[in-house]
Design a protein around this motif. Sequence first.
Motif, PDB file in Angstrom:
ATOM      1  N   ASN A 173      33.243 -14.533   8.989  1.00  0.00           N
ATOM      2  CA  ASN A 173      32.482 -15.604   9.632  1.00  0.00           C
ATOM      3  C   ASN A 173      30.987 -15.296   9.580  1.00  0.00           C
ATOM      4  OD1 ASN A 173      31.418 -17.581  11.319  1.00  0.00           O
ATOM      5  ND2 ASN A 173      33.200 -17.542  12.684  1.00  0.00           N
ATOM      6  N   ASP A 174      30.223 -16.228   8.991  1.00  0.00           N
ATOM      7  CA  ASP A 174      28.779 -16.020   8.907  1.00  0.00           C
ATOM      8  C   ASP A 174      27.999 -16.940   9.830  1.00  0.00           C
ATOM      9  OD1 ASP A 174      29.257 -18.409   7.693  1.00  0.00           O
ATOM     10  OD2 ASP A 174      28.285 -17.917   5.774  1.00  0.00           O
ATOM     11  N   ILE A 175      28.718 -17.621  10.738  1.00  0.00           N
ATOM     12  CA  ILE A 175      28.022 -18.467  11.713  1.00  0.00           C
ATOM     13  C   ILE A 175      27.345 -17.566  12.738  1.00  0.00           C
ATOM     14  CG2 ILE A 175      28.297 -20.240  13.474  1.00  0.00           C
ATOM     15  CD1 ILE A 175      30.707 -21.269  11.977  1.00  0.00           C
ATOM     16  N   PRO A 176      26.054 -17.763  12.998  1.00  0.00           N
ATOM     17  CA  PRO A 176      25.348 -16.899  13.968  1.00  0.00           C
ATOM     18  C   PRO A 176      26.013 -16.973  15.339  1.00  0.00           C
ATOM     19  CG  PRO A 176      23.800 -18.250  12.736  1.00  0.00           C
ATOM     20  CD  PRO A 176      25.160 -18.774  12.410  1.00  0.00           C
ATOM     21  N   PHE A 204      36.631 -16.694   8.714  1.00  0.00           N
ATOM     22  CA  PHE A 204      37.076 -18.031   8.395  1.00  0.00           C
ATOM     23  C   PHE A 204      38.514 -17.907   7.903  1.00  0.00           C
ATOM     24  CE2 PHE A 204      32.455 -19.038   7.284  1.00  0.00           C
ATOM     25  CZ  PHE A 204      32.222 -19.581   8.530  1.00  0.00           C
ATOM     26  N   THR A 205      39.366 -18.818   8.346  1.00  0.00           N
ATOM     27  CA  THR A 205      40.781 -18.708   7.999  1.00  0.00           C
ATOM     28  C   THR A 205      41.291 -20.011   7.399  1.00  0.00           C
ATOM     29  OG1 THR A 205      41.444 -19.405  10.225  1.00  0.00           O
ATOM     30  CG2 THR A 205      41.223 -17.036   9.833  1.00  0.00           C
ATOM     31  N   ALA A 206      42.402 -19.890   6.701  1.00  0.00           N
ATOM     32  CA  ALA A 206      43.088 -21.044   6.126  1.00  0.00           C
ATOM     33  C   ALA A 206      44.575 -20.744   6.098  1.00  0.00           C
ATOM     34  CB  ALA A 206      42.566 -21.328   4.713  1.00  0.00           C
ATOM     35  N   PRO A 207      45.427 -21.769   6.156  1.00  0.00           N
ATOM     36  CA  PRO A 207      46.878 -21.532   6.072  1.00  0.00           C
ATOM     37  C   PRO A 207      47.228 -20.743   4.814  1.00  0.00           C
ATOM     38  CG  PRO A 207      46.454 -23.788   6.734  1.00  0.00           C
ATOM     39  CD  PRO A 207      45.136 -23.200   6.380  1.00  0.00           C
ATOM     40  N   PHE A 208      48.086 -19.742   4.987  1.00  0.00           N
ATOM     41  CA  PHE A 208      48.403 -18.850   3.875  1.00  0.00           C
ATOM     42  C   PHE A 208      49.194 -19.581   2.792  1.00  0.00           C
ATOM     43  CE2 PHE A 208      50.837 -15.599   1.652  1.00  0.00           C
ATOM     44  CZ  PHE A 208      49.845 -14.660   1.390  1.00  0.00           C
ATOM     45  N   SER A 209      48.888 -19.251   1.537  1.00  0.00           N
ATOM     46  CA  SER A 209      49.595 -19.819   0.381  1.00  0.00           C
ATOM     47  C   SER A 209      49.898 -18.692  -0.610  1.00  0.00           C
ATOM     48  CB  SER A 209      48.738 -20.895  -0.284  1.00  0.00           C
ATOM     49  OG  SER A 209      49.329 -21.313  -1.503  1.00  0.00           O
ATOM     50  N   LYS A 210      51.158 -18.574  -0.988  1.00  0.00           N
ATOM     51  CA  LYS A 210      51.542 -17.527  -1.944  1.00  0.00           C
ATOM     52  C   LYS A 210      50.894 -17.729  -3.308  1.00  0.00           C
ATOM     53  CE  LYS A 210      55.450 -15.658  -2.492  1.00  0.00           C
ATOM     54  NZ  LYS A 210      56.857 -15.363  -2.771  1.00  0.00           N
ATOM     55  N   GLN A 211      50.694 -18.986  -3.659  1.00  0.00           N
ATOM     56  CA  GLN A 211      50.166 -19.281  -4.981  1.00  0.00           C
ATOM     57  C   GLN A 211      48.676 -18.956  -5.100  1.00  0.00           C
ATOM     58  OE1 GLN A 211      52.452 -20.049  -7.154  1.00  0.00           O
ATOM     59  NE2 GLN A 211      53.967 -20.082  -5.480  1.00  0.00           N
ATOM     60  N   LYS A 887      35.436 -25.897   9.215  1.00  0.00           N
ATOM     61  CA  LYS A 887      36.278 -26.748   8.379  1.00  0.00           C
ATOM     62  C   LYS A 887      35.578 -27.073   7.070  1.00  0.00           C
ATOM     63  CE  LYS A 887      39.283 -29.038  11.739  1.00  0.00           C
ATOM     64  NZ  LYS A 887      39.693 -30.334  12.325  1.00  0.00           N
ATOM     65  N   TYR A 888      34.279 -27.367   7.160  1.00  0.00           N
ATOM     66  CA  TYR A 888      33.524 -27.692   5.956  1.00  0.00           C
ATOM     67  C   TYR A 888      33.483 -26.509   4.993  1.00  0.00           C
ATOM     68  CZ  TYR A 888      29.336 -27.991   3.071  1.00  0.00           C
ATOM     69  OH  TYR A 888      28.455 -27.933   2.031  1.00  0.00           O
ATOM     70  N   LEU A 889      33.161 -25.325   5.518  1.00  0.00           N
ATOM     71  CA  LEU A 889      33.063 -24.148   4.660  1.00  0.00           C
ATOM     72  C   LEU A 889      34.420 -23.761   4.083  1.00  0.00           C
ATOM     73  CD1 LEU A 889      30.558 -21.925   6.693  1.00  0.00           C
ATOM     74  CD2 LEU A 889      30.105 -23.216   4.608  1.00  0.00           C
ATOM     75  N   THR A 890      35.453 -23.865   4.895  1.00  0.00           N
ATOM     76  CA  THR A 890      36.797 -23.530   4.415  1.00  0.00           C
ATOM     77  C   THR A 890      37.227 -24.485   3.311  1.00  0.00           C
ATOM     78  OG1 THR A 890      37.380 -22.673   6.604  1.00  0.00           O
ATOM     79  CG2 THR A 890      39.188 -23.182   5.107  1.00  0.00           C
ATOM     80  N   GLU A 923      35.026 -31.757 -10.120  1.00  0.00           N
ATOM     81  CA  GLU A 923      33.701 -31.451  -9.571  1.00  0.00           C
ATOM     82  C   GLU A 923      33.195 -32.604  -8.705  1.00  0.00           C
ATOM     83  OE1 GLU A 923      31.474 -30.649 -13.089  1.00  0.00           O
ATOM     84  OE2 GLU A 923      31.860 -28.485 -13.012  1.00  0.00           O
ATOM     85  N   GLY A 924      33.481 -33.810  -9.144  1.00  0.00           N
ATOM     86  CA  GLY A 924      33.063 -34.972  -8.357  1.00  0.00           C
ATOM     87  C   GLY A 924      33.745 -35.003  -7.003  1.00  0.00           C
ATOM     88  N   LYS A 925      35.027 -34.614  -6.967  1.00  0.00           N
ATOM     89  CA  LYS A 925      35.744 -34.571  -5.687  1.00  0.00           C
ATOM     90  C   LYS A 925      35.140 -33.531  -4.753  1.00  0.00           C
ATOM     91  CE  LYS A 925      40.203 -36.112  -7.517  1.00  0.00           C
ATOM     92  NZ  LYS A 925      41.622 -35.727  -7.760  1.00  0.00           N
ATOM     93  N   VAL A 926      34.778 -32.384  -5.304  1.00  0.00           N
ATOM     94  CA  VAL A 926      34.160 -31.339  -4.482  1.00  0.00           C
ATOM     95  C   VAL A 926      32.852 -31.834  -3.893  1.00  0.00           C
ATOM     96  CG1 VAL A 926      33.155 -29.041  -4.507  1.00  0.00           C
ATOM     97  CG2 VAL A 926      35.274 -29.488  -5.757  1.00  0.00           C
ATOM     98  N   GLN A 927      32.020 -32.478  -4.741  1.00  0.00           N
ATOM     99  CA  GLN A 927      30.743 -32.982  -4.249  1.00  0.00           C
ATOM    100  C   GLN A 927      30.947 -34.042  -3.173  1.00  0.00           C
ATOM    101  OE1 GLN A 927      28.740 -34.306  -7.766  1.00  0.00           O
ATOM    102  NE2 GLN A 927      28.470 -32.253  -8.625  1.00  0.00           N
ATOM    103  N   LEU A 928      31.911 -34.936  -3.401  1.00  0.00           N
ATOM    104  CA  LEU A 928      32.201 -35.964  -2.411  1.00  0.00           C
ATOM    105  C   LEU A 928      32.658 -35.353  -1.096  1.00  0.00           C
ATOM    106  CD1 LEU A 928      32.541 -38.951  -1.673  1.00  0.00           C
ATOM    107  CD2 LEU A 928      34.847 -38.854  -2.638  1.00  0.00           C
ATOM    108  N   SER A 929      33.485 -34.315  -1.189  1.00  0.00           N
ATOM    109  CA  SER A 929      33.963 -33.633   0.014  1.00  0.00           C
ATOM    110  C   SER A 929      32.806 -33.003   0.778  1.00  0.00           C
ATOM    111  CB  SER A 929      34.995 -32.570  -0.356  1.00  0.00           C
ATOM    112  OG  SER A 929      35.368 -31.830   0.771  1.00  0.00           O
ATOM    113  N   GLU A 930      31.866 -32.398   0.042  1.00  0.00           N
ATOM    114  CA  GLU A 930      30.719 -31.767   0.700  1.00  0.00           C
ATOM    115  C   GLU A 930      29.872 -32.799   1.429  1.00  0.00           C
ATOM    116  OE1 GLU A 930      28.706 -29.716  -2.388  1.00  0.00           O
ATOM    117  OE2 GLU A 930      30.163 -28.068  -2.517  1.00  0.00           O
ATOM    118  N   VAL A 931      29.665 -33.953   0.786  1.00  0.00           N
ATOM    119  CA  VAL A 931      28.873 -35.017   1.411  1.00  0.00           C
ATOM    120  C   VAL A 931      29.551 -35.512   2.680  1.00  0.00           C
ATOM    121  CG1 VAL A 931      28.018 -37.360   1.127  1.00  0.00           C
ATOM    122  CG2 VAL A 931      27.815 -35.732  -0.760  1.00  0.00           C
ATOM    123  N   MET A 932      30.880 -35.692   2.616  1.00  0.00           N
ATOM    124  CA  MET A 932      31.607 -36.185   3.781  1.00  0.00           C
ATOM    125  C   MET A 932      31.630 -35.156   4.888  1.00  0.00           C
ATOM    126  SD  MET A 932      34.834 -38.122   1.966  1.00  0.00           S
ATOM    127  CE  MET A 932      35.488 -38.640   3.538  1.00  0.00           C
TER     128      MET A 932
END
Length: 932
Positions: A173-176, A204-211, A887-890, A923-932
């Motif tokens: 976690n890098d949030i001050p 920062f955590t996320a649900p575990f995925s074997k893949q 959530k955004y960073l994850t 890449e477009g989806k990633v950018q859209l996600s960042e904007v949202m």
Amino acid sequence: MNRFGQKEDETLIELSDTLALNDEIAVLTSVKTPGSPGEESNGVLFENGSNADSELPGNSEGISSTESTFLISNLQVIDKHRQSKDSVFFNDGIRRIDFVLSYTDEPIKDAEKKAERRKEFEKNLQQAGLHLETEDKKESENGKTFFVKVHAPWEVLSTYAEVLNIKAPIKENDIPPRNDNPFEFLSKPFRLPKEVMQPEPDYFTAPFSKQRQELYLIHDESTFFTPSTRNRIVYYILSRCPYETEEGKKKFGIKRLLTNGTYLAAYPLHDCQYWNKAKDKNCESERFTLYSEWARFLRFYKEQPLDLIRKYYGEKIGIYFAWLGFYTEMLFFAAVVGFICFLYGWITMDENMSSKEICDISIGGEIIMCPLCDRNCEYWKLNTTCEPSQYSHLFDNVATLFFAIFMGIWVTLFLEFWKRRQARLEYEWDLVDFEEEQQQLQLRPEYEVKCTLRKRNPVTQEDEPYLPLTSKAARFCFSGATVLFWISLIIASMIAVIVYRLAVYAAFASIMENNESLEPISGLLTPQLATSVTASCLNFVIIMILNFLYERVAIWITDMEIPRTHLEYENRLTMKMFLFQFVNYYSSCFYVAFFKGKFAGYPGDYTYLFSQWRNEECDPAGCLIELTTQLTIVMAGKQIWGNIQEALVPWIWNWWGRRKARGHPENLYSRWEQDHDLQTFGNLGLFYEYLEMVIQFGFITLFVASFPLAPLLALMNNILEIRVDSWKLTTQFRRPVAAKAHSIGVWQEILNGMAILSVVTNAFIVSFTSDMIPRLVYYYAYSSNESSPMAGYINSSLSVFNVSDFRDISRPLENPMGYTTCRYRDYRFPPDHERRYMHSMQFWHILAAKMAFIIIMEHVVFLVKFFVAWMIPDVPSEVKARIKREKYLTQKILHEYELYKLKEKLCQKDCTVDLEREVIATEGKVQLSEVM
């Protein structure tokens, strides 16, 4: 070669992606031999520590752990001296023990059937990917008990971590951190060392995925999942593993095997002795840290290491101690204000005009009161109640009104600030999306077994077991009837106590009046007080007996209802137990507060219970002191008995169990044997802890207007309660299975309901139980003495009765002084008035003032409560921002990872136009996600 004649790196268990264990346990991916050193002997399912080669049958022949032990025990001597008594590892010293099962094979009833169940159960556990290692009974301290140690390899952990949606760290976690409090130095004496308060970094955590394993911060597969997470996963498998099929019905789950005696116990291990650190450097010794910094009473002034508690015991237990600690902190403010109100009553006790008039020989000594019981009681003088009337002022004064209003606001602040504290814990403990992750929750194994009918789930489109509506309705009707029967039993017992009060009251009144031998204590111990004390003690004994019996009934009828999920089971049991204990503990207080003395009648026409016992009257100074007595005895008695039951009983049982092991060398008394001799915390352990605290919460809110010291008593009890609970959990109980919880559950709604009800009850107590409103009405409307407005109040509150108007049933047998009139507490016209013995106008004025006070107080307090609740947001703005940021960073990290994998895939193939477009689209989806 190991003793099975197999290579160390040979895989014994290989499951395909489609393998399912009797339609109940599905392993989603194939189990392969891990590459870590900790999993080198993955194929060794039954070991007892020997490296000798032996041509014993392997797992492919389906041999059980018990049979393996029998075959091995005659061929080799097991060396336990090389294993530390604190070891939490298999005999190879590498694989961690995640769970322990114990059993005996003595020739008892159904011994062969139980052995077959164990054989099948353990075989299915092996097929699920778990490793088992059995300790022969000859190596146990009593020579009778087998211990089956269970280890979950990486493949199993990673598979079920994905199934259970367990979150894993992906980035530090890098949030001050929050800005430091400038007054933080004041709290330094109450702080614990940082390594205790924060045992691990924030990620920062996320649900575990074997893949996507490489996405997570996996430094070491053997330590990536904490022991509490490991035992949670293993218990999930154990609770769903089948062991036999009978009459076409599957039977599964370790709980049923424990119930039918196939296994004696199933538990995860503590990591060390609580008074010593573990000798093995691979053990964290968190139990020792918890005992040293948390579970000792001398640390009562220190903060609780909530993060360490959560890490060791799981979120569910962590949330309980967080709530209990916060509740105790808030009680401090209520206790201080209540103590100040009590001091005010103490300081102004000598200035109370009512008690002065009662104690005055020329006033109270001249007022002759009507007999307290029929026939056998004599006339008595008002000044005999001098001391009780003085003590009544301690709690019945103007500060009582202020404290009742204060507590109405305090309880709102407590609940609102707890919501904020809980929201912060949800964020810090990765529980923000817990409800969404566990939408349907897991079905209870008992539900799956007992519900043979199946229907398609419209959401998952899978066939699931269900309980027909007719069966569900019948079960609910029976359950409701049972609860109503037991509540009726409480009411019947309360009526029996009332009858006791009436009968003993008459006896005390006839014995204590004009009895020279009781002269030294007659001023303090009046018939009313003697009756109240003895009846309260009797009522407390009945409460404890009914509680003991009903607990078993409540669990039985809840099991009979077959709840669908564990959460539903706990909620139903909670409502049954709380409803019963609410009536059981508070009924006597409600009687004294709102019924006693209100329907007594007057000397010429007394009211009788069952036409035999005359209803009780209140003391001339009011019934509040009796309510205080009742509340003190029940509340204090419950707290003292609860602490004895919680701490002393487990300690005695464990002490008795340890006596058996005194003759054995310490290094032979292994970690699993030490934990086996401890008490079981149980699935309902926290339930009873919450219930105890919620009942206490009711005492300090519902009736606090009668006893301002109640919060102080609760504070002292809770300071002890935190350390007692932590001590018994750390030293006297086996380690509970870790479980998740994002809140205190249904208890939150119960507390909210009690908070609203407390405003009503305290308003009625001030109006009808306290003597405050009649005094205020007299002060403003009936006083004629300007220099001393309250002078004459006692004479005004007592009506006159002509003794010639007594009915034969209540006429005293003796009247040696020849009294012609007597006084009684009421507002009625005198015998020479044309409306003799009817209520006077002063009575109606007082009644109107009481009703007006109730309406005004309730509206004012409710208005302030709702305003305060509206002003305080449930989730701090800072926490909201952090949640969104995480959530955004994850999401960004996950998208970048997917994009990287896609690019890597493209680099391995010829670049085509279609694949390039796919990259551009991603890449477009990633950018859209960042904007949202």
